[in-house]
Every structure is written in C-alpha cells, then in structure tokens.
Design a protein around this motif. Structure first.
Motif, PDB file in Angstrom:
ATOM      1  N   SER A  63      12.227  58.833  68.365  1.00  0.00           N
ATOM      2  CA  SER A  63      13.342  59.255  69.214  1.00  0.00           C
ATOM      3  C   SER A  63      13.490  60.763  69.130  1.00  0.00           C
ATOM      4  O   SER A  63      12.738  61.436  68.443  1.00  0.00           O
ATOM      5  CB  SER A  63      14.642  58.571  68.769  1.00  0.00           C
ATOM      6  N   ARG A  64      14.461  61.286  69.828  1.00  0.00           N
ATOM      7  CA  ARG A  64      14.784  62.698  69.774  1.00  0.00           C
ATOM      8  C   ARG A  64      16.272  62.867  69.453  1.00  0.00           C
ATOM      9  O   ARG A  64      16.874  63.880  69.766  1.00  0.00           O
ATOM     10  CB  ARG A  64      14.484  63.373  71.112  1.00  0.00           C
ATOM     11  N   PHE A  65      16.859  61.849  68.827  1.00  0.00           N
ATOM     12  CA  PHE A  65      18.292  61.793  68.627  1.00  0.00           C
ATOM     13  C   PHE A  65      18.719  62.142  67.200  1.00  0.00           C
ATOM     14  O   PHE A  65      19.900  62.250  66.918  1.00  0.00           O
ATOM     15  CB  PHE A  65      18.783  60.378  68.986  1.00  0.00           C
ATOM     16  N   GLY A  66      17.788  62.362  66.299  1.00  0.00           N
ATOM     17  CA  GLY A  66      18.100  62.548  64.881  1.00  0.00           C
ATOM     18  C   GLY A  66      19.063  63.688  64.600  1.00  0.00           C
ATOM     19  O   GLY A  66      20.062  63.515  63.900  1.00  0.00           O
ATOM     20  N   PHE A  67      18.792  64.857  65.150  1.00  0.00           N
ATOM     21  CA  PHE A  67      19.649  66.009  64.891  1.00  0.00           C
ATOM     22  C   PHE A  67      21.041  65.788  65.474  1.00  0.00           C
ATOM     23  O   PHE A  67      22.043  66.126  64.847  1.00  0.00           O
ATOM     24  CB  PHE A  67      19.011  67.277  65.476  1.00  0.00           C
ATOM     25  N   TYR A  68      21.103  65.208  66.650  1.00  0.00           N
ATOM     26  CA  TYR A  68      22.398  64.975  67.291  1.00  0.00           C
ATOM     27  C   TYR A  68      23.204  63.906  66.554  1.00  0.00           C
ATOM     28  O   TYR A  68      24.426  63.991  66.484  1.00  0.00           O
ATOM     29  CB  TYR A  68      22.212  64.586  68.756  1.00  0.00           C
ATOM     30  N   LEU A  69      22.520  62.925  65.982  1.00  0.00           N
ATOM     31  CA  LEU A  69      23.200  61.915  65.173  1.00  0.00           C
ATOM     32  C   LEU A  69      23.820  62.553  63.934  1.00  0.00           C
ATOM     33  O   LEU A  69      24.966  62.258  63.584  1.00  0.00           O
ATOM     34  CB  LEU A  69      22.224  60.807  64.766  1.00  0.00           C
ATOM     35  N   ILE A  70      23.091  63.447  63.301  1.00  0.00           N
ATOM     36  CA  ILE A  70      23.622  64.131  62.124  1.00  0.00           C
ATOM     37  C   ILE A  70      24.820  64.998  62.501  1.00  0.00           C
ATOM     38  O   ILE A  70      25.843  64.996  61.807  1.00  0.00           O
ATOM     39  CB  ILE A  70      22.522  64.959  61.431  1.00  0.00           C
ATOM     40  N   LEU A  71      24.728  65.716  63.617  1.00  0.00           N
ATOM     41  CA  LEU A  71      25.866  66.516  64.078  1.00  0.00           C
ATOM     42  C   LEU A  71      27.076  65.645  64.381  1.00  0.00           C
ATOM     43  O   LEU A  71      28.209  66.002  64.051  1.00  0.00           O
ATOM     44  CB  LEU A  71      25.485  67.323  65.321  1.00  0.00           C
ATOM     45  N   LEU A  72      26.845  64.495  64.993  1.00  0.00           N
ATOM     46  CA  LEU A  72      27.936  63.561  65.278  1.00  0.00           C
ATOM     47  C   LEU A  72      28.600  63.086  63.990  1.00  0.00           C
ATOM     48  O   LEU A  72      29.832  63.052  63.886  1.00  0.00           O
ATOM     49  CB  LEU A  72      27.416  62.370  66.087  1.00  0.00           C
ATOM     50  N   LEU A  73      27.788  62.748  62.992  1.00  0.00           N
ATOM     51  CA  LEU A  73      28.332  62.306  61.709  1.00  0.00           C
ATOM     52  C   LEU A  73      29.103  63.423  61.005  1.00  0.00           C
ATOM     53  O   LEU A  73      30.143  63.171  60.389  1.00  0.00           O
ATOM     54  CB  LEU A  73      27.215  61.780  60.812  1.00  0.00           C
ATOM     55  N   LEU A  74      28.604  64.656  61.126  1.00  0.00           N
ATOM     56  CA  LEU A  74      29.322  65.790  60.536  1.00  0.00           C
ATOM     57  C   LEU A  74      30.675  65.993  61.212  1.00  0.00           C
ATOM     58  O   LEU A  74      31.683  66.236  60.546  1.00  0.00           O
ATOM     59  CB  LEU A  74      28.497  67.066  60.647  1.00  0.00           C
ATOM     60  N   LEU A  75      30.701  65.891  62.523  1.00  0.00           N
ATOM     61  CA  LEU A  75      31.971  66.047  63.246  1.00  0.00           C
ATOM     62  C   LEU A  75      32.952  64.924  62.905  1.00  0.00           C
ATOM     63  O   LEU A  75      34.152  65.167  62.751  1.00  0.00           O
ATOM     64  CB  LEU A  75      31.726  66.106  64.748  1.00  0.00           C
ATOM     65  N   LEU A  76      32.436  63.704  62.780  1.00  0.00           N
ATOM     66  CA  LEU A  76      33.293  62.587  62.379  1.00  0.00           C
ATOM     67  C   LEU A  76      33.855  62.798  60.975  1.00  0.00           C
ATOM     68  O   LEU A  76      35.038  62.554  60.726  1.00  0.00           O
ATOM     69  CB  LEU A  76      32.524  61.265  62.432  1.00  0.00           C
ATOM     70  N   ALA A  77      33.014  63.267  60.066  1.00  0.00           N
ATOM     71  CA  ALA A  77      33.473  63.529  58.697  1.00  0.00           C
ATOM     72  C   ALA A  77      34.531  64.633  58.683  1.00  0.00           C
ATOM     73  O   ALA A  77      35.542  64.522  57.980  1.00  0.00           O
ATOM     74  CB  ALA A  77      32.294  63.910  57.807  1.00  0.00           C
ATOM     75  N   LEU A  78      34.316  65.686  59.471  1.00  0.00           N
ATOM     76  CA  LEU A  78      35.312  66.761  59.564  1.00  0.00           C
ATOM     77  C   LEU A  78      36.643  66.216  60.072  1.00  0.00           C
ATOM     78  O   LEU A  78      37.703  66.548  59.542  1.00  0.00           O
ATOM     79  CB  LEU A  78      34.817  67.868  60.485  1.00  0.00           C
ATOM     80  N   GLY A  79      36.583  65.383  61.105  1.00  0.00           N
ATOM     81  CA  GLY A  79      37.812  64.822  61.657  1.00  0.00           C
ATOM     82  C   GLY A  79      38.522  63.892  60.695  1.00  0.00           C
ATOM     83  O   GLY A  79      39.748  63.964  60.537  1.00  0.00           O
ATOM     84  N   LEU A  80      37.775  63.025  60.048  1.00  0.00           N
ATOM     85  CA  LEU A  80      38.393  62.070  59.125  1.00  0.00           C
ATOM     86  C   LEU A  80      38.971  62.748  57.891  1.00  0.00           C
ATOM     87  O   LEU A  80      40.106  62.471  57.486  1.00  0.00           O
ATOM     88  CB  LEU A  80      37.375  61.003  58.711  1.00  0.00           C
TER      89      LEU A  80
END
Length: 129
Positions: A63-80
């Motif tokens: 896939s080509r989604f790995g970096f974007y998945l990590i960014l999404l998880l980082l943003l979720l962690a920041l929000g939580l």
C-alpha cells in the motif's frame, strides 16, 4: 546519491543506529546524565522510526498508506491526550502534550518496527517456498 541522503536512508532502514550513536555522543562526549541522554536518543530516533515503520507497512501490505496511518494515529493521540489533560487540569500544556505523544510514539513505533520486521521476514520466507 549524496553522503547526507545515504546516511538518512541508512538510519531509516536501521533505526537502532541513530539511537546508539546519539546516546554515545550525549553520554560520553557531551557528558550528559544517563536519563537525559536516553531521552534525547529516544526523541531523535522517533523521527527515523516513523519513516521506517511506514516503509515496512507499505512493503508488507503493498500500500501507500503507511505514513498517513501513522500521522492519523499521532493526531488521534494528540487529541485524546490533550482532551484528557484539559479535563484534568482545565488547560492544555502544549509542550508537555507534544513531549508525551512523541515519547509514546517512540514506544509504539519500536514495537511496530519489531512486529513488522518479523512479519516481513516470515512473509518473504513463505513467498519464496
């Protein structure tokens, strides 16, 4: 390929090298205390781990989604964590929030790196059979 580009690629492929190098420089050359040099090593290595885990994810799952998945998880962690900090203290300390998420990212990316490396090795072994 330039020396800097080759060094960054090597450190991204083998992210434990920058950890060891930074720890040794901080501890023995800059004479930092052990805890501070360990935390500095973690902070710098996290950058390389993010790209390494993203590349491993992309190769294993084609896939080509790995970096974007990590960014999404980082943003979720920041929000939580930011929301929890706001509920508990009534305000968000940005510096502390970013430091906590960055250190948690180190732990998560280290586990993901190990897991994805093992999965990648077994996947290549079974594909070769």
């Amino acid at each position: 390929m330039s020396l800097i580009q080759g060094t960054i690629i090597t450190f991204s492929i083998l992210p434990f090298f920058p950890f060891l190098i930074v720890f040794a420089v901080c501890r023995y050359i800059l004479k930092m205390e052990k805890k501070k040099s360990l935390l500095t090593s973690m902070d710098i290595t996290t950058f390389f781990l993010i790209f390494s885990v993203a590349a491993l994810f992309n190769v294993i799952f084609t896939s080509r989604f790995g970096f974007y998945l990590i960014l999404l998880l980082l943003l979720l962690a920041l929000g939580l964590i930011g929301g929890a900090q706001n509920r508990i203290k009534g305000k968000v300390d940005g510096k502390r929030l970013c430091r906590a998420v960055w250190r948690l990212t180190f732990m998560g990316m280290t586990l993901a790196y190990i897991l994805l490396t093992v999965v990648g090795i077994f996947k290549n072994i079974f594909n070769a059979m």
